[in-house]
Design a protein around this motif. Structure first.
Motif, PDB file in Angstrom:
ATOM      1  N   ARG A 116      33.854 -64.800  72.159  1.00 53.49           N
ATOM      2  CA  ARG A 116      34.549 -66.012  71.706  1.00 53.49           C
ATOM      3  C   ARG A 116      35.889 -66.198  72.402  1.00 53.49           C
ATOM      4  O   ARG A 116      36.437 -67.306  72.427  1.00 53.49           O
ATOM      5  N   TYR A 117      36.452 -65.126  72.945  1.00 50.56           N
ATOM      6  CA  TYR A 117      37.817 -65.188  73.463  1.00 50.56           C
ATOM      7  C   TYR A 117      37.946 -64.813  74.939  1.00 50.56           C
ATOM      8  O   TYR A 117      38.930 -65.180  75.578  1.00 50.56           O
ATOM      9  N   VAL A 118      36.984 -64.071  75.453  1.00 49.33           N
ATOM     10  CA  VAL A 118      37.040 -63.632  76.842  1.00 49.33           C
ATOM     11  C   VAL A 118      36.165 -64.541  77.694  1.00 49.33           C
ATOM     12  O   VAL A 118      34.970 -64.696  77.400  1.00 49.33           O
ATOM     13  N   PRO A 119      36.720 -65.159  78.720  1.00 50.79           N
ATOM     14  CA  PRO A 119      35.892 -66.016  79.585  1.00 50.79           C
ATOM     15  C   PRO A 119      34.947 -65.171  80.432  1.00 50.79           C
ATOM     16  O   PRO A 119      35.361 -64.533  81.397  1.00 50.79           O
ATOM     17  N   MET A 120      33.698 -65.141  80.033  1.00 46.98           N
ATOM     18  CA  MET A 120      32.702 -64.367  80.772  1.00 46.98           C
ATOM     19  C   MET A 120      32.424 -65.046  82.112  1.00 46.98           C
ATOM     20  O   MET A 120      32.202 -66.252  82.178  1.00 46.98           O
ATOM     21  N   PRO A 124      41.739 -56.499  83.713  1.00 47.91           N
ATOM     22  CA  PRO A 124      41.104 -56.354  82.392  1.00 47.91           C
ATOM     23  C   PRO A 124      41.217 -57.598  81.524  1.00 47.91           C
ATOM     24  O   PRO A 124      42.279 -58.214  81.440  1.00 47.91           O
ATOM     25  N   ASP A 125      40.099 -57.938  80.904  1.00 45.58           N
ATOM     26  CA  ASP A 125      40.055 -59.054  79.954  1.00 45.58           C
ATOM     27  C   ASP A 125      40.209 -58.561  78.519  1.00 45.58           C
ATOM     28  O   ASP A 125      40.621 -59.306  77.638  1.00 45.58           O
ATOM     29  N   LEU A 126      39.839 -57.295  78.306  1.00 43.26           N
ATOM     30  CA  LEU A 126      39.706 -56.749  76.955  1.00 43.26           C
ATOM     31  C   LEU A 126      40.303 -55.342  76.919  1.00 43.26           C
ATOM     32  O   LEU A 126      40.045 -54.537  77.817  1.00 43.26           O
TER      33      LEU A 126
END
Length: 413
Positions: free
Chosen positions: A250-254, A102-104
């Motif tokens: 802005r914060y999670v590297p897609m 999980p990134d988020l």
């Protein structure tokens, strides 16, 4: 539109936890883990709607029932706030085992408090979003405050919450009373988004203020205006999802998908967001998401440009870019360019089979800031007609179409 995979995984005590994994139709750009509210389930409308909208924007979402709730195994009476946190960490480990760490983290109400605590056990997480979360988990005790004496004296008591019976145990009460989130929030080591309604009658807006003040930057606060605590209105849930997705970018590297051969700009994927209307999710790679829709007069919700509006926008943007490239090459000192494009045919009328045949006409007005010479005026008009989109619209194009089957969405059990 998204697809939903029905899965289960072992929770903190080995009980199988029932879950739904909402997946984008196209590439998975990022992965989110959603924690539901106190005594709720993964299928509460807010959870379903937020997950579906995020999946439509390329973010996979895992939502699950905590131990003893919904369709998960185990006894709710034996759970606590700490066990919910442990279930979240187990969910993150399950995702990591699938190559989707999980990134988020997204948490609703007490689930919001849980994700703030769980972040320390999920190192892959780069961003955390809370929805109507309490600053102090013991806040939930007001739901059963009339039974607190019995719980502490007898070890447990049955209470009615939302019209359903639940057994609340003494360990649960002692656990929420002992939890202090201040250190967890201050040392979150992730971007934080606090979403809260000033009219939340269940968890007051002061909780959002306390969470926000305790956190270090980067942090953001967004009001949900008239939303209730359960975010039961579909429009409020969709708005929350859109804000979360835009903020997380802005914060999670897609994870950018590789473009297919012959398509240097990649694929533009259009997915139906509202089968009862015309709203469409338009996704181009991991960074670019927008909506296509129709005006309300034609059965839409007017949340995005019409299809012909996108065509006109493409012509206007290409014209402006082409002119600016030429101006730079010539070294001319010319100010701002503004291109206005109108189209004389309405898409909703165009699709009526009995409608009269019409010729498409795009009217383009180019505005140049400042004075230019007659020679520059003549040359810029000539260059405008050479913009690639202009040339595409003037000549015949071929559209090759294939109809493909896709899995049917899984309905909540």
């Amino acid at each position: 539109m998204s697809t939903t995979e029905r899965i289960s995984f072992p929770g903190h005590k080995g009980h199988q936890l029932a879950a739904r994994l909402d997946l984008p139709e196209g590439p998975v750009l990022a992965t989110a883990l959603f924690a539901h509210c106190f005594t709720c389930s993964k299928d509460i409308p807010a959870a379903r709607r937020v997950a579906a909208r995020l999946a439509g924007m390329g973010i996979a979402v895992l939502r699950f029932d905590f131990t003893g709730l919904g369709h998960s195994e185990g006894e709710f009476a034996n759970t606590s706030f700490t066990s919910n946190v442990e279930d979240l960490i187990a969910a993150g480990q399950y995702l990591a085992g699938r190559g989707m760490a999980p990134d988020l983290l997204i948490g609703h109400s007490l689930g919001g408090a849980a994700v703030l605590r769980a972040r320390a056990g999920l190192p892959s997480v780069k961003a955390v979003a809370t929805l109507g979360a309490p600053f102090d988990p013991s806040h939930v005790a007001h739901h059963f405050e009339g039974a607190l004496d019995q719980i502490m004296a007898e070890g447990q008591a049955e209470v009615s919450l939302g019209g359903r019976p639940f057994v609340i145990g003494k360990p649960f009460v002692e656990d929420i009373r002992s939890v202090n989130l201040r250190d967890a929030i201050h040392n979150l080591d992730a971007a934080l988004l606090v979403l809260h309604s000033p009219r939340d009658a269940t968890v007051g807006i002061d909780n959002a203020s306390d969470i926000f003040q305790c956190a270090r930057h980067p942090k953001s606060f967004v009001t949900l205006d008239d939303a209730d605590h359960l975010i039961s209105d579909q429009a409020d849930a969709e708005y929350a999802a859109e804000v979360i997705a835009a903020w997380a970018g802005r914060y999670v590297p897609m994870r950018r998908p590789a473009p297919p051969p012959g398509a240097p700009e990649g694929i533009i994927r259009v997915s139906e967001a509202d089968p009862d209307g015309f709203l469409q999710d338009v996704q181009h790679g991991p960074q670019h998401h927008t909506y296509a829709d129709e005006p309300r007069a034609y059965g839409g919700t007017n949340k995005g440009m019409s299809p012909y509006g996108f065509v006109a926008a493409g012509l206007g943007a290409c014209t402006s870019m082409t002119l600016r490239m030429y101006i730079r090459r010539k070294g001319w000192r010319i100010g701002k360019i503004c291109v206005e494009v109108s189209h004389d045919k309405v898409h909703a009328q165009d699709i009526q089979p009995t409608g009269p045949a019409q010729v498409d006409r795009f009217t383009r007005q180019i505005h140049i800031e400042g004075a230019i010479t007659e020679e520059q005026h003549r040359k810029l008009l000539e260059i405008a007609d050479k913009c690639p989109v202009h040339r595409t619209l003037e000549r015949e194009s071929e559209v090759a179409t294939k109809l493909m089957a896709m899995p049917a969405p899984v309905a909540p059990a």
